[in-house]
Design a protein around this motif. Structure first.
Motif, short mmCIF file in Angstrom:
data_model
loop_
_atom_site.label_atom_id
_atom_site.label_comp_id
_atom_site.label_asym_id
_atom_site.label_seq_id
_atom_site.Cartn_x
_atom_site.Cartn_y
_atom_site.Cartn_z
N THR A 289 -70.97 48.40 91.29
CA THR A 289 -72.51 48.58 91.13
C THR A 289 -72.73 49.83 90.54
N VAL A 290 -74.02 50.08 89.55
CA VAL A 290 -74.33 51.46 89.27
C VAL A 290 -75.74 51.54 89.79
N HIS A 291 -75.87 52.47 90.42
CA HIS A 291 -77.24 52.76 91.05
C HIS A 291 -77.82 53.72 90.01
N VAL A 292 -79.02 53.61 89.50
CA VAL A 292 -79.68 54.53 88.60
C VAL A 292 -80.89 54.92 89.13
N ALA A 293 -81.13 56.20 89.16
CA ALA A 293 -82.51 56.75 89.52
C ALA A 293 -82.82 58.16 88.79
N ALA A 294 -84.20 58.12 88.98
CA ALA A 294 -85.01 59.30 88.50
C ALA A 294 -85.67 59.99 89.39
N ASP A 295 -85.69 61.26 89.72
CA ASP A 295 -86.54 61.76 90.93
C ASP A 295 -87.07 63.16 90.39
N SER A 296 -88.56 63.04 90.45
CA SER A 296 -89.19 64.03 89.92
C SER A 296 -90.12 64.68 90.91
N SER A 297 -90.22 65.95 91.27
CA SER A 297 -91.09 66.71 92.29
C SER A 297 -92.39 66.53 92.16
N GLU A 298 -92.80 66.12 90.83
CA GLU A 298 -94.39 65.98 90.54
C GLU A 298 -94.79 64.66 90.39
N SER A 299 -93.91 63.77 89.91
CA SER A 299 -94.33 62.57 89.73
C SER A 299 -93.76 61.34 90.75
N GLY A 300 -92.60 61.50 91.32
CA GLY A 300 -92.17 60.66 92.09
C GLY A 300 -90.48 60.32 92.09
N ARG A 301 -90.19 59.00 92.21
CA ARG A 301 -88.93 58.60 92.15
C ARG A 301 -88.81 57.07 91.66
N ALA A 302 -87.91 56.73 91.08
CA ALA A 302 -87.92 55.49 90.66
C ALA A 302 -86.00 55.22 90.70
N ASN A 303 -85.78 53.82 91.31
CA ASN A 303 -84.45 53.56 91.20
C ASN A 303 -83.97 52.03 90.84
N GLU A 304 -83.10 51.90 90.44
CA GLU A 304 -82.49 50.48 90.36
C GLU A 304 -81.10 50.30 90.20
N SER A 305 -80.50 49.07 90.52
CA SER A 305 -79.25 48.87 90.57
C SER A 305 -78.62 47.79 89.69
N LEU A 306 -77.57 47.75 89.16
CA LEU A 306 -77.12 46.52 88.46
C LEU A 306 -75.55 46.53 88.32
N SER A 307 -75.04 45.24 88.28
CA SER A 307 -73.63 45.21 88.23
C SER A 307 -72.68 45.96 87.51
N ALA A 308 -71.70 46.39 87.59
CA ALA A 308 -70.59 46.63 86.59
C ALA A 308 -69.21 46.83 87.26
#
Length: 376
Positions: A289-308
């Motif tokens: 699995t690869v967990h992909v995330a982006a984290d911004s102190s101003e905007s927020g956070r997003a994450n999603e996973s996919l198989s690998a």
């Protein structure tokens, strides 16, 4: 000068050649497009002083001659002509264009001021390429050309021919794109060609197909197509030894679906699109699995996973999302192979079929996109 030509051929040729019109030059003649008629052959020419284009068209010629017309005006007129045959003639200092009921009379420029287009005679090397192979090579590497002119050498594409292999390479120091194809040429040559010239040559290859003849001299590159020719002055400067940047082995390999990964990165990276500074995407790579995330102190956070599928130890590594997406876009395979060492060393992305020796196009000997990670 007087001739007759089909409207679509006339417009397409002018549209292509207009890209090398020197509108911003201090020499007024460079803002023009030159028309030269000899028999039934019309040659259109433009130059910005560093790059020149020629298009050769078959027409119904009636009177030989030449004219220089303001390029932007000629382009705008050609794009607005009705669908009919175009009749062009010169009367004194005017160029007359008649198409169906439309008629234009354009003032001509001083043709004596238009420079002679260089025709290199000293050939340092020549190679004939399949147009699609040429276009694919340029399309892959041009993404990594630097947009900053601090280091002039990085604003061009490095072309190398040796041992029957043609290689295109480009880097902006944050990423590197390399593609090599087998060719039938005994010559050896190397040159640094501007991004604008490579893009112009690619557009011709895409439009015309067939073959591309490339000639390199110490000062110029020439790209010859079926009905057009592009001549450009080479960039000067020492190109970095980019092959030293490519790891010879890797401790980890990640096999993943290219389109699925690109879609996840697009969704996750939206969290940072409103930021003034780049928000990296973070990969937490596990066994399957690869967990992909982006984290911004101003905007927020997003994450999603996919198989690998991971070979080697898990790793956490971050990338510039735009650079990563551009790399995934130019790798021509459904699956890609990421080669990692650690979170501070470059990652190398290759087509999975090429890594496995199953590439359908056997002329491709190398295809990679190297991307430096981002510290988080």
């Amino acid at each position: 000068m007087q001739f007759r030509i089909e409207r679509d051929s006339f417009e397409e040729a002018i549209k292509w050649i207009y890209r090398t019109v020197g509108e911003r030059s201090s020499l007024p003649a460079l803002a023009g497009i030159k028309l030269t008629l000899s028999g039934d052959v019309l040659v259109l020419t433009s130059t910005d002083g560093n790059m020149s284009s020629e298009v050769t068209l078959q027409v119904q010629g009636q009177r030989d001659g030449s004219a220089l017309v303001q390029g932007k005006l000629l382009r705008d007129v050609a794009s607005r002509l009705p669908s009919d045959a175009v009749n062009v003639s010169v009367d004194s200092d005017r160029l007359e264009i008649v198409c169906a009921r439309a008629k234009y009379t354009l003032r001509m420029m001083q043709i004596e001021d238009f420079p002679q287009i260089p025709t290199p005679t000293e050939q340092a090397g020549q190679v004939i390429l399949n147009a699609k192979a040429f276009s694919d090579t340029v399309g892959q590497v041009i993404k990594a050309v630097s947009s900053e002119d601090v280091r002039v050498a990085l604003t061009g594409v490095r072309i190398e021919l040796a041992d029957g292999v043609l290689t295109g390479a480009a880097t902006d120091s944050y990423r590197l794109s390399v593609r090599s194809i087998a060719v039938n040429s005994p010559d050896e040559m190397a040159a640094l060609v501007t991004k604008k010239a490579m893009d112009q040559a690619k557009s011709a290859a895409d439009a015309l197909g067939g073959e591309v003849t490339m000639v390199l001299t110490p000062t110029h590159a020439v790209f010859q197509f079926s009905d057009r020719r592009l001549v450009t002055t080479l960039l000067e400067g020492k190109y970095p030894a980019y092959r030293q940047l490519i790891p010879t082995n890797a401790q980890r390999h990640l096999r993943i679906d290219r389109a699925a990964l690109a879609n996840v990165v697009k969704r996750v990276s939206v969290i940072g699109e409103a930021e003034r500074t780049m928000t990296p995407v973070i990969f937490d790579v596990q066994e399957d699995t690869v967990h992909v995330a982006a984290d911004s102190s101003e905007s927020g956070r997003a994450n999603e996973s996919l198989s690998a599928v991971l070979s080697g130890e898990p790793i956490r590594i971050a990338f510039n999302p735009r650079f990563l997406l551009e790399g995934l876009d130019v790798i021509h395979d459904d699956m890609v192979d990421f080669a990692f060492n650690d979170d501070l060393k470059p990652a190398v992305i290759r087509p999975a079929k090429l890594v496995d020796g199953e590439e359908e196009d056997k002329t491709v000997t190398e295809s990679l996109y190297l991307l430096m990670p981002v510290r988080t």
